[in-house]
Design a protein around this motif. Structure first.
Motif, PDB file in Angstrom:
ATOM      1  N   ASP A  25     -50.270 -25.447  -8.740  1.00  0.00           N
ATOM      2  CA  ASP A  25     -49.263 -26.423  -8.320  1.00  0.00           C
ATOM      3  C   ASP A  25     -49.641 -27.136  -7.031  1.00  0.00           C
ATOM      4  OD1 ASP A  25     -47.725 -25.692 -10.497  1.00  0.00           O
ATOM      5  OD2 ASP A  25     -46.657 -24.131  -9.368  1.00  0.00           O
ATOM      6  N   ALA A  26     -50.700 -26.685  -6.369  1.00  0.00           N
ATOM      7  CA  ALA A  26     -51.091 -27.303  -5.100  1.00  0.00           C
ATOM      8  C   ALA A  26     -51.918 -28.561  -5.369  1.00  0.00           C
ATOM      9  CB  ALA A  26     -51.911 -26.319  -4.275  1.00  0.00           C
ATOM     10  N   PRO A  27     -51.588 -29.676  -4.720  1.00  0.00           N
ATOM     11  CA  PRO A  27     -52.381 -30.895  -4.911  1.00  0.00           C
ATOM     12  C   PRO A  27     -53.782 -30.723  -4.338  1.00  0.00           C
ATOM     13  CG  PRO A  27     -50.801 -31.186  -3.119  1.00  0.00           C
ATOM     14  CD  PRO A  27     -50.479 -29.869  -3.765  1.00  0.00           C
ATOM     15  N   ASP A  28     -54.729 -31.456  -4.916  1.00  0.00           N
ATOM     16  CA  ASP A  28     -56.120 -31.366  -4.468  1.00  0.00           C
ATOM     17  C   ASP A  28     -56.326 -32.247  -3.250  1.00  0.00           C
ATOM     18  OD1 ASP A  28     -56.587 -29.647  -6.510  1.00  0.00           O
ATOM     19  OD2 ASP A  28     -57.504 -31.121  -7.839  1.00  0.00           O
ATOM     20  N   HIS A  29     -55.907 -31.756  -2.080  1.00  0.00           N
ATOM     21  CA  HIS A  29     -56.041 -32.492  -0.822  1.00  0.00           C
ATOM     22  C   HIS A  29     -57.263 -31.993  -0.062  1.00  0.00           C
ATOM     23  CE1 HIS A  29     -51.409 -33.322  -0.821  1.00  0.00           C
ATOM     24  NE2 HIS A  29     -52.084 -34.183  -1.568  1.00  0.00           N
ATOM     25  N   ASN A  30     -58.097 -32.915   0.393  1.00  0.00           N
ATOM     26  CA  ASN A  30     -59.211 -32.578   1.286  1.00  0.00           C
ATOM     27  C   ASN A  30     -60.109 -31.480   0.716  1.00  0.00           C
ATOM     28  OD1 ASN A  30     -57.557 -34.237   2.871  1.00  0.00           O
ATOM     29  ND2 ASN A  30     -56.744 -32.529   4.050  1.00  0.00           N
ATOM     30  N   VAL A  31     -60.329 -31.499  -0.593  1.00  0.00           N
ATOM     31  CA  VAL A  31     -61.123 -30.455  -1.237  1.00  0.00           C
ATOM     32  C   VAL A  31     -62.594 -30.874  -1.268  1.00  0.00           C
ATOM     33  CG1 VAL A  31     -61.502 -29.089  -3.313  1.00  0.00           C
ATOM     34  CG2 VAL A  31     -59.175 -29.690  -2.620  1.00  0.00           C
ATOM     35  N   ILE A  32     -63.450 -30.028  -0.720  1.00  0.00           N
ATOM     36  CA  ILE A  32     -64.886 -30.301  -0.557  1.00  0.00           C
ATOM     37  C   ILE A  32     -65.680 -29.547  -1.616  1.00  0.00           C
ATOM     38  CG2 ILE A  32     -66.851 -29.963   1.019  1.00  0.00           C
ATOM     39  CD1 ILE A  32     -64.790 -30.247   3.326  1.00  0.00           C
ATOM     40  N   ALA A  33     -66.622 -30.228  -2.227  1.00  0.00           N
ATOM     41  CA  ALA A  33     -67.487 -29.578  -3.221  1.00  0.00           C
ATOM     42  C   ALA A  33     -68.198 -28.397  -2.591  1.00  0.00           C
ATOM     43  CB  ALA A  33     -68.500 -30.580  -3.773  1.00  0.00           C
ATOM     44  N   ILE A  34     -68.150 -27.273  -3.266  1.00  0.00           N
ATOM     45  CA  ILE A  34     -68.703 -26.052  -2.683  1.00  0.00           C
ATOM     46  C   ILE A  34     -70.221 -26.135  -2.525  1.00  0.00           C
ATOM     47  CG2 ILE A  34     -69.060 -24.785  -4.844  1.00  0.00           C
ATOM     48  CD1 ILE A  34     -67.813 -22.336  -3.340  1.00  0.00           C
ATOM     49  N   ASP A  35     -70.877 -27.021  -3.315  1.00  0.00           N
ATOM     50  CA  ASP A  35     -72.330 -27.174  -3.213  1.00  0.00           C
ATOM     51  C   ASP A  35     -72.721 -28.498  -2.556  1.00  0.00           C
ATOM     52  OD1 ASP A  35     -71.466 -28.819  -5.246  1.00  0.00           O
ATOM     53  OD2 ASP A  35     -73.127 -28.346  -6.609  1.00  0.00           O
ATOM     54  N   ARG A  36     -71.860 -29.007  -1.686  1.00  0.00           N
ATOM     55  CA  ARG A  36     -72.140 -30.308  -1.054  1.00  0.00           C
ATOM     56  C   ARG A  36     -73.452 -30.278  -0.269  1.00  0.00           C
ATOM     57  NH1 ARG A  36     -71.326 -34.439  -2.858  1.00  0.00           N
ATOM     58  NH2 ARG A  36     -69.069 -34.081  -3.045  1.00  0.00           N
ATOM     59  N   ALA A  37     -73.745 -29.199   0.410  1.00  0.00           N
ATOM     60  CA  ALA A  37     -74.986 -29.136   1.189  1.00  0.00           C
ATOM     61  C   ALA A  37     -76.191 -29.370   0.290  1.00  0.00           C
ATOM     62  CB  ALA A  37     -75.094 -27.797   1.908  1.00  0.00           C
ATOM     63  N   ARG A  38     -76.197 -28.766  -0.895  1.00  0.00           N
ATOM     64  CA  ARG A  38     -77.321 -28.954  -1.820  1.00  0.00           C
ATOM     65  C   ARG A  38     -77.355 -30.382  -2.355  1.00  0.00           C
ATOM     66  NH1 ARG A  38     -77.883 -29.418  -6.949  1.00  0.00           N
ATOM     67  NH2 ARG A  38     -75.681 -28.939  -7.333  1.00  0.00           N
ATOM     68  N   GLN A  39     -76.189 -30.902  -2.753  1.00  0.00           N
ATOM     69  CA  GLN A  39     -76.139 -32.238  -3.335  1.00  0.00           C
ATOM     70  C   GLN A  39     -76.599 -33.304  -2.348  1.00  0.00           C
ATOM     71  OE1 GLN A  39     -72.640 -33.458  -5.564  1.00  0.00           O
ATOM     72  NE2 GLN A  39     -71.984 -31.328  -5.803  1.00  0.00           N
ATOM     73  N   ALA A  40     -76.225 -33.152  -1.078  1.00  0.00           N
ATOM     74  CA  ALA A  40     -76.519 -34.179  -0.073  1.00  0.00           C
ATOM     75  C   ALA A  40     -77.801 -33.892   0.693  1.00  0.00           C
ATOM     76  CB  ALA A  40     -75.345 -34.299   0.896  1.00  0.00           C
ATOM     77  N   GLY A  41     -78.536 -32.865   0.324  1.00  0.00           N
ATOM     78  CA  GLY A  41     -79.776 -32.546   1.016  1.00  0.00           C
ATOM     79  C   GLY A  41     -79.568 -32.205   2.474  1.00  0.00           C
ATOM     80  N   LEU A  42     -78.513 -31.453   2.771  1.00  0.00           N
ATOM     81  CA  LEU A  42     -78.178 -31.121   4.147  1.00  0.00           C
ATOM     82  C   LEU A  42     -78.929 -29.871   4.603  1.00  0.00           C
ATOM     83  CD1 LEU A  42     -74.283 -31.573   4.011  1.00  0.00           C
ATOM     84  CD2 LEU A  42     -76.005 -33.274   4.678  1.00  0.00           C
TER      85      LEU A  42
END
Length: 384
Positions: A171-188
């Motif tokens: 029931d919680a809206p998807d606010h400010n939700v960050i992809a858990i693998d963002r570091a890999r996707q963005a080459g961080l």
């Protein structure tokens, strides 16, 4: 290079359970934590401090509150301080961030109010890719643009964002939700996150720093009160992350079922052991139940409520031990007479009276007991 990762300072936070003596101390210590972070950065040879949002607790701070953390950072001109807005201090038109810019910030204090990459250190060996919030709640992933952010060839890429890597129920809206693998996707090389108040490793390149000064009883044992020292040896090298204590206060939830003086003594020793050297660093929320006779109830009031209540920074007690007078307690009122009759009547009311009057009867019986002891020369009371 080395950097310090911190977040969720929440300057100006109001602790509604704190009285007028405790509240300003808690608020002041959040500012003191900034100085401790600066000294940690210097001692560890860090080039920069990245602050992953919620520098302030609300969007309309008073002028003094607005300037106080800036003045703390200004004391460390050898460090670069990279800031982004979080959900508590999001960037709104003519809001606190625009007010800050109008004050004339030092070149070393760098609010990132867009998603444009910027040099993290003076040499440009690493670049920060910010993802601050422009609203309290952002639908979608605020870090999605990091994948497309261009940085110089060979530079280390450090993401800086505020949000959650998980949702909180269907029931919680998807606010400010960050992809858990963002570091890999963005080459961080590293993704510095804010929002959760306990230090937390998501993966080798993604961490929450937690708040540097614990701000609640539920965070005390979950990694709060720290800052992270991050060592980056190259764009693809796995970062080395070390946690360092920077908080002053220790917050605890405790509970006790009290039935006798030995239990009171054990509780006193347990709470004092949280910080034997400086109990004024300790805040405790204590749930109490059980039942005590009148003698032990007096001991509880003296040792726990009055004694520990004065020694600790804060002792918040939920509940109270019930009253179970012993025969010796009642004999202390005499075997007959008006005082004994009154005591017997109050005992009956604590067991058989209306529900809303039992606590009153118990308090009255305890008061009568203390008055009787004060008038008994053998108890050490009475007039000299």
């Amino acid at each position: 290079m080395r950097l310090i990762h911190t977040s969720d300072w929440q300057i100006g936070k109001v602790f509604r359970f704190a009285d007028d003596d405790v509240l300003p101390v808690l608020q002041h210590e959040r500012l003191e934590a900034i100085s401790r972070i600066g000294r940690l950065a210097r001692a560890q040879g860090a080039d920069a401090v990245v602050v992953a949002g919620d520098i302030y607790d609300y969007t309309r701070p008073a002028e003094r509150t607005l300037r106080q953390p800036i003045e703390r950072m200004r004391q460390f001109p050898d460090l670069r301080w990279h800031l982004i807005p979080g959900n508590h201090d999001f960037h709104e038109p003519d809001g606190l961030w625009d007010r800050l810019l109008r004050t004339g910030l030092p070149d070393t204090i760098l609010p990132h109010l867009s998603d444009d990459p910027a040099p993290l250190d003076a040499a440009g060996t690493a670049w920060v890719i910010p993802a601050g919030l422009g609203h309290r709640h952002v639908i979608g992933d605020p870090t999605a643009g990091m994948d497309r952010s261009a940085t110089p060839e060979g530079a280390m890429r450090v993401g800086l964002a505020h949000g959650s890597v998980r949702t909180f129920g269907e029931d919680a809206p998807d606010h400010n939700v960050i992809a858990i693998d963002r570091a890999r996707q963005a080459g961080l090389s590293y993704l510095a996150l804010g929002d959760w108040h306990g230090a937390l490793r998501i993966d080798a390149r993604t961490w929450y720093s937690g708040t540097p000064e614990v701000d609640g009883f539920d965070v005390g044992g979950a990694g709060g009160g720290q800052a992270l020292l991050v060592t980056l040896d190259g764009p693809r090298a796995e970062p080395v992350v070390e946690s360092h204590d920077v908080g002053r206060f220790r917050w605890r939830r405790e509970q006790a079922v009290l039935t006798d003086a030995a239990g009171i003594e054990a509780l006193d020793a347990r709470l004092r052991a949280i910080d034997r050297d400086d109990p004024s660093r300790v805040l405790v929320r204590l749930a109490v139940s059980g039942a005590l006779n009148l003698t032990d109830l007096e001991c509880y009031q003296t040792r726990i409520v009055d004694g520990l209540g004065s020694a600790l920074r804060l002792l918040r007690i939920d509940g109270a031990p019930g009253l179970a007078p012993s025969p010796d307690d009642l004999d202390g009122f005499g075997l007959a007479g008006a005082v004994r009759a009154a005591a017997d009547a109050l005992v009956r009311q604590t067991h058989e009276g209306p529900e809303d009057g039992r606590d009153i009867a118990a308090a009255a019986l305890q008061r009568l007991y203390l008055l009787a002891r004060a008038g008994d020369p053998q108890s050490g009371g009475g007039a000299a």
